[in-house]
Structures are given as structure tokens and as C-alpha cells.
Design a protein around this motif. Structure first.
Motif, mmCIF file in Angstrom:
data_model
loop_
_atom_site.group_PDB
_atom_site.id
_atom_site.type_symbol
_atom_site.label_atom_id
_atom_site.label_comp_id
_atom_site.label_asym_id
_atom_site.label_seq_id
_atom_site.Cartn_x
_atom_site.Cartn_y
_atom_site.Cartn_z
ATOM 1 N N GLN A 1 -15.649 -8.533 6.104
ATOM 2 C CA GLN A 1 -15.437 -8.313 7.526
ATOM 3 C C GLN A 1 -16.486 -7.272 7.956
ATOM 4 O O GLN A 1 -16.619 -6.228 7.331
ATOM 5 C CB GLN A 1 -14.019 -7.765 7.715
ATOM 6 C CG GLN A 1 -13.476 -7.833 9.092
ATOM 7 C CD GLN A 1 -11.944 -7.620 9.124
ATOM 8 O OE1 GLN A 1 -11.290 -7.420 8.094
ATOM 9 N NE2 GLN A 1 -11.387 -7.661 10.311
ATOM 10 N N SER B 1 -4.067 -9.396 14.104
ATOM 11 C CA SER B 1 -4.579 -8.220 13.416
ATOM 12 C C SER B 1 -3.453 -7.515 12.648
ATOM 13 O O SER B 1 -2.355 -7.342 13.172
ATOM 14 C CB SER B 1 -5.186 -7.274 14.447
ATOM 15 O OG SER B 1 -5.756 -6.185 13.780
ATOM 16 N N GLY B 2 -3.742 -7.159 11.392
ATOM 17 C CA GLY B 2 -2.786 -6.393 10.605
ATOM 18 C C GLY B 2 -1.752 -7.238 9.866
ATOM 19 O O GLY B 2 -0.839 -6.697 9.244
ATOM 20 N N CYS B 3 -1.896 -8.565 9.890
ATOM 21 C CA CYS B 3 -0.859 -9.407 9.263
ATOM 22 C C CYS B 3 -1.062 -9.576 7.760
ATOM 23 O O CYS B 3 -0.224 -10.169 7.092
ATOM 24 C CB CYS B 3 -0.769 -10.767 9.951
ATOM 25 S SG CYS B 3 -2.205 -11.809 9.650
ATOM 26 N N GLY B 4 -2.192 -9.084 7.228
ATOM 27 C CA GLY B 4 -2.365 -9.143 5.776
ATOM 28 C C GLY B 4 -3.432 -10.105 5.293
ATOM 29 O O GLY B 4 -3.521 -10.405 4.105
ATOM 30 N N LYS B 5 -4.302 -10.561 6.181
ATOM 31 C CA LYS B 5 -5.320 -11.544 5.791
ATOM 32 C C LYS B 5 -6.327 -10.948 4.802
ATOM 33 O O LYS B 5 -6.588 -11.512 3.747
ATOM 34 C CB LYS B 5 -6.064 -12.059 7.050
ATOM 35 C CG LYS B 5 -5.143 -12.651 8.116
ATOM 36 C CD LYS B 5 -5.913 -13.173 9.311
ATOM 37 C CE LYS B 5 -6.672 -12.120 10.110
ATOM 38 N NZ LYS B 5 -5.812 -11.122 10.777
ATOM 39 N N THR B 6 -6.897 -9.800 5.172
ATOM 40 C CA THR B 6 -7.889 -9.173 4.290
ATOM 41 C C THR B 6 -7.238 -8.757 2.969
ATOM 42 O O THR B 6 -7.831 -8.925 1.895
ATOM 43 C CB THR B 6 -8.530 -7.958 4.991
ATOM 44 O OG1 THR B 6 -9.231 -8.429 6.144
ATOM 45 C CG2 THR B 6 -9.512 -7.236 4.093
ATOM 46 N N THR B 7 -6.012 -8.256 3.034
ATOM 47 C CA THR B 7 -5.319 -7.855 1.805
ATOM 48 C C THR B 7 -5.185 -9.055 0.863
ATOM 49 O O THR B 7 -5.380 -8.935 -0.352
ATOM 50 C CB THR B 7 -3.932 -7.271 2.146
ATOM 51 O OG1 THR B 7 -4.102 -6.200 3.075
ATOM 52 C CG2 THR B 7 -3.226 -6.764 0.911
ATOM 53 N N TYR C 1 0.851 -1.190 0.000
ATOM 54 C CA TYR C 1 0.000 0.000 0.000
ATOM 55 C C TYR C 1 0.882 1.233 0.000
ATOM 56 O O TYR C 1 1.854 1.305 0.752
ATOM 57 C CB TYR C 1 -0.870 0.056 1.260
ATOM 58 C CG TYR C 1 -1.935 -1.011 1.336
ATOM 59 C CD1 TYR C 1 -3.100 -0.904 0.600
ATOM 60 C CD2 TYR C 1 -1.765 -2.117 2.168
ATOM 61 C CE1 TYR C 1 -4.089 -1.874 0.677
ATOM 62 C CE2 TYR C 1 -2.748 -3.088 2.263
ATOM 63 C CZ TYR C 1 -3.912 -2.967 1.513
ATOM 64 O OH TYR C 1 -4.881 -3.921 1.595
ATOM 65 N N ASN D 1 -5.007 2.653 -3.360
ATOM 66 C CA ASN D 1 -3.588 2.827 -3.019
ATOM 67 C C ASN D 1 -2.854 1.497 -2.874
ATOM 68 O O ASN D 1 -1.725 1.452 -2.406
ATOM 69 C CB ASN D 1 -3.432 3.670 -1.750
ATOM 70 C CG ASN D 1 -3.938 2.948 -0.505
ATOM 71 O OD1 ASN D 1 -4.857 2.137 -0.592
ATOM 72 N ND2 ASN D 1 -3.327 3.230 0.634
HETATM 73 N N1 LIG Z 1 -5.813 1.001 2.471
HETATM 74 C C1 LIG Z 1 -4.691 0.824 3.189
HETATM 75 N N2 LIG Z 1 -3.683 1.726 3.130
HETATM 76 C C2 LIG Z 1 -2.550 1.554 3.823
HETATM 77 N N3 LIG Z 1 -2.295 0.488 4.600
HETATM 78 C C3 LIG Z 1 -3.248 -0.443 4.694
HETATM 79 C C4 LIG Z 1 -4.500 -0.329 4.012
HETATM 80 N N4 LIG Z 1 -5.255 -1.401 4.313
HETATM 81 C C5 LIG Z 1 -4.513 -2.161 5.147
HETATM 82 N N5 LIG Z 1 -3.309 -1.596 5.385
HETATM 83 C C6 LIG Z 1 -2.216 -2.137 6.206
HETATM 84 O O1 LIG Z 1 -1.819 -3.369 5.627
HETATM 85 C C7 LIG Z 1 -1.520 -4.326 6.621
HETATM 86 C C8 LIG Z 1 -2.395 -5.542 6.440
HETATM 87 O O2 LIG Z 1 -3.752 -5.175 6.664
HETATM 88 P P1 LIG Z 1 -4.966 -6.180 6.539
HETATM 89 O O3 LIG Z 1 -6.199 -5.380 6.649
HETATM 90 O O4 LIG Z 1 -4.776 -7.008 5.334
HETATM 91 O O5 LIG Z 1 -4.742 -7.069 7.834
HETATM 92 P P2 LIG Z 1 -5.696 -8.164 8.532
HETATM 93 O O6 LIG Z 1 -4.825 -9.341 8.783
HETATM 94 O O7 LIG Z 1 -6.913 -8.364 7.715
HETATM 95 O O8 LIG Z 1 -6.044 -7.483 9.912
HETATM 96 P P3 LIG Z 1 -7.391 -7.588 10.835
HETATM 97 O O9 LIG Z 1 -7.312 -8.914 11.539
HETATM 98 O O10 LIG Z 1 -7.249 -6.449 11.782
HETATM 99 O O11 LIG Z 1 -8.576 -7.465 9.928
HETATM 100 C C9 LIG Z 1 -1.704 -3.611 7.952
HETATM 101 O O12 LIG Z 1 -0.454 -3.136 8.371
HETATM 102 C C10 LIG Z 1 -2.629 -2.479 7.617
HETATM 103 O O13 LIG Z 1 -2.415 -1.389 8.479
#
Ligand SMILES: Nc1ncnc2c1ncn2[C@@H]1O[C@H](COP(=O)(O)OP(=O)(O)OP(=O)(O)O)[C@@H](O)[C@H]1O
Ligand SMILES: [Mg+2]
Length: 353
Positions: free
Chosen positions: A123, A59-65, A30, A77
Motif C-alpha cells: 500500500q 478502511s480498517g476491516c483487516g485487509k492488509t493484516t 494486535y 505487536n
Molecule cells: N500495528 C498495529 N497495531 C495495532 N493495531 C493495528 C496495527 N495495524 C493495524 N491495526 C488495526 O487493525 C485493524 C485492521 O487494520 P488493517 O490495516 O489490516 O486494515 P485495512 O483493511 O488494510 O485498512 P485500510 O483500507 O485503511 O488500509 C484496524 O482496526 C487497525 O487499526
């Protein structure tokens, strides 16, 4: 149940066990003012028809990404910097990305795949229903937008789906505010099933609900998964959910998949210190009372992840090499992969080889 049978018949044409999805070395960053967030780096896994894979991690490890990359729902972005995603035998990134690696929202190929072939339970999805439209109509609309059927047929299908996910069919004419949280979530699951997709990605499908409702819905999802032979990715930070419903698992840490294999591999024969920590911080339901041990420290900032192995600052077993060299992915037994310099050693020490 007749309705389950009908949908199972629809799915029969598809070969069981065939490969549905293969993600290879996926890299997603991102762009933010302070630089690049290295959200996913080198994710790799594959799913066959009928698999349910749990994608777990803090949380924040990249699962949703990762989930958004597969369905190409990433925000503006986000840049897919590398890797391949094979879905139903075709590589989709080469067909759909803009030259700079961003997702082309108007890509025709992807527009056809989304919802029809890949559906996504977001989510916090229960808040995604439109408050001014009847819930059933929202699902009917989704069907009509993708299939050439008349409204009456679509309504009948929604009623069948309601029975399938455990909502009384006469509730289709209610508005979202007339539903409980659990019903809204079930409605979202019905919506995800409506077009009979090949792959469902469910992002924290039950996190907002209380434990009893959560268990019920997960029970329904497991039943549907088995009876319909669905292929599913369940994203969650709650590893106990995965134990119940998934046959495969991928453990993510700081943007990387550090361990993957069958659920049994991960629960019984884990070989990554992070997985060991995750399981240790998961209270045992049966047997002796285990000490609840959270993993000390917190996940790194992905703007500037640690050198070498990303887990090294929190790893109780870290050696010099872990600080300097990124570990390779090692296959410790067939189908069980671990990204750690000492995977084979831990595998032997912890499970006797
Ligand atoms: N639109 C964005 N712009 C910048 N950084 C982002 C964006 N979306 C996510 N991130 C960052 O990318 C990383 C992965 O985020 P992601 O949402 O994939 O994590 P996650 O594992 O789904 O977390 P959660 O369990 O909290 O849902 C995190 O560091 C987050 O802060
Ligand atoms: Mg998420």
C-alpha cells in the motif's frame, strides 16, 4: 509479444488450476496498551493458479493484516492466534511462527518464499523506492539477491519487465524522482514480477493515482494476469476495480470475511446485507441512475467488536439472533459462501433463489 511469451514459457511448467493458497480460520490480533485489536477473525478463502481475488471492504476491516499474514510481514505487536495457511501444498504457519504466534522475521523457510514465490506490492508502494538509487538497479538487486544470474542477465530481464508493464526500457537508469507516480507504480509491479512468483499480493496498487492512470495500470495488470496466468490478490476498498479484473472476491467486514465466491456471485447474486450496501454505494456506470446509498454508521472499533454478528449495529435487517449469536458461514450456491443468519432467505428474496 516476445517478452510475454518468454515469461509465459517459464510459467508453463506449473499446472493450471492447481491450488496455490488456502487460508483457513485465520485469527490475527494486535497487542496495544488498551488491549487486543481483533483485526482478523476467522478469515477463510482459497485460490487456484490463475485466479485473481479481490479482497474488499472499508478502511480498517483487516485487509492488509490478512495480506501481511500470508507473506508473514506482520509487525512485532501482531500475534497469529489461530488458523492455517497452505501455500503450494505446505502449511506455512506451523513452519514459521514463534511459539507465541508472532512472526519470526529471520525464518529461513519464509525468507526463501518471500519475493521468490510470494511477492507483495505495498500500500503506497510508489513511495517505497529508495530515492538515492536508480530504479532499474533496485530491481536488478532484487533479482541478484534471489537468483544465481549475472548482472547483465538481470538487467536484460528488467528491460523486458519494463516493456511488459509499459515503461520505456531506457528509463531503467533514472532515479525515482525522475518518474511520474504512475511510472513508479508500474516499476513496483515490474519488481513484483521480477522473480516470477507464484502469488502476487497487491495492496491498493493504484489508489494514489488519478483515475486515468489507474485505469491504464489496471488494464496492464489484467493483461499480464491473463497472459502469464498469474495468481493474484488485489486488496482494495474500491469495489469497481475488482469488477474489472478479478474472477473471485472476498468481502471483509470488521475482521471477518462475510461473503466470498466468484465475482459474478458477489455482484449479481450477493446475499449479505453488507455486500448489498457496498454495491449500493457504488454508482452504476451503465443503465439507469441508481441512488448512491452509503452504508449508514461507521465500522466498529476492533478493540471491542459488537457481539453476535459484527455487522448487526449497521444492518437494516438485524433481528434479535444477530445481536446474540455469531452467524455461521452458509453455502447459498456452490462456491458462494455468506456469513449471515438469513443468507438463504436474502438469496431467495433478492435473486429469486
Ligand atoms: N500495528 C498495529 N497495531 C495495532 N493495531 C493495528 C496495527 N495495524 C493495524 N491495526 C488495526 O487493525 C485493524 C485492521 O487494520 P488493517 O490495516 O489490516 O486494515 P485495512 O483493511 O488494510 O485498512 P485500510 O483500507 O485503511 O488500509 C484496524 O482496526 C487497525 O487499526
Ligand atoms: Mg490496508
Amino acid at each position: 509479444m516476445a517478452d510475454v511469451k518468454r515469461i509465459a514459457e517459464l510459467m508453463e511448467a506449473r499446472k493450471p488450476g492447481e491450488e496455490i493458497l488456502r487460508v483457513e480460520d485465520l485469527v490475527v490480533h494486535y497487542k496495544i496498551r488498551a488491549g487486543w485489536v481483533r483485526a482478523v477473525e476467522g478469515a477463510k478463502f482459497s485460490l487456484n493458479r490463475g485466479d485473481t481475488m479481490g479482497l474488499v471492504g472499508e478502511s480498517g476491516c483487516g485487509k492488509t493484516t490478512t495480506g501481511y499474514s500470508i507473506a508473514q510481514l506482520l509487525p512485532d505487536n501482531a500475534y497469529i492466534k489461530g488458523g492455517k495457511i497452505h501455500f503450494l501444498g505446505e502449511e506455512i504457519l506451523s513452519k514459521t511462527l514463534l511459539p507465541d504466534g508472532r512472526v519470526d522475521k529471520f525464518n529461513e523457510y519464509m525468507r526463501k518464499l518471500r519475493w521468490k514465490r510470494i511477492s507483495y506490492i505495498f500500500q503506497g508502494a510508489m513511495n517505497a523506492l529508495n530515492p538515492v538509487l536508480k530504479v532499474g538497479d533496485q530491481i536488478v538487486e532484487a533479482i541478484l539477491a534471489h537468483e544465481k544470474v549475472d548482472e547483465e542477465t538481470a538487467r536484460e530481464r528488467v528491460k523486458e519487465l519494463y516493456k511488459l508493464v509499459g515503461i520505456p526500457p531506457d528509463r531503467i537508469d533514472n532515479y525515482p524522482h525522475e518518474y511520474s507516480g504512475g511510472m513508479k507504480q508500474r516499476a513496483m509491479i515490474a519488481m513484483a514480477l521480477a522473480l516470477n512468483p507464484d502469488l502476487i499480493i497487491a495492496d491498493e496498487p493504484t489508489t494514489a493515482l488519478d483515475v486515468i492512470v489507474q485505469d491504464k495500470i489496471l488494464g496492464e495488470m489484467t493483461r499480464l494476469q491473463r497472459e502469464l496466468g498469474m495468481t493474484m490478490i488485489i486488496i482494495t476498498h474500491d469495489i469497481s476495480i475488482v469488477a474489472e479484473i478479478a474472477n473471485k472476491m472476498s468481502v471483509m467486514y470488521a475482521g471477518q470475511i462475510v461473503e466470498r465466491g466468484t465475482t459474478r456471485h458477489i455482484f449479481k447474486r450477493f446475499a449479505h446485507p453488507y455486500t448489498k450496501g457496498l454495491l449500493g454505494s457504488f454508482p452504476s456506470i451503465v443503465g439507469e441512475k441508481r441512488r448512491l446509498e452509503a452504508i449508514p454508521g461507521s465500522p466498529p472499533n476492533l478493540l471491542n467488536p459488537p457481539s453476535g454478528c459484527r455487522f448487526h449495529p449497521r444492518c437494516p435487517y438485524a433481528q434479535e439472533i444477530c445481536r446474540t449469536e455469531e452467524p455461521p458461514e452458509v453455502e447459498v450456491e456452490p462456491g458462494h459462501f455468506v456469513k449471515c443468519h438469513f443468507a438463504e432467505k436474502f438469496f431467495k428474496e433478492w435473486h429469486g433463489g
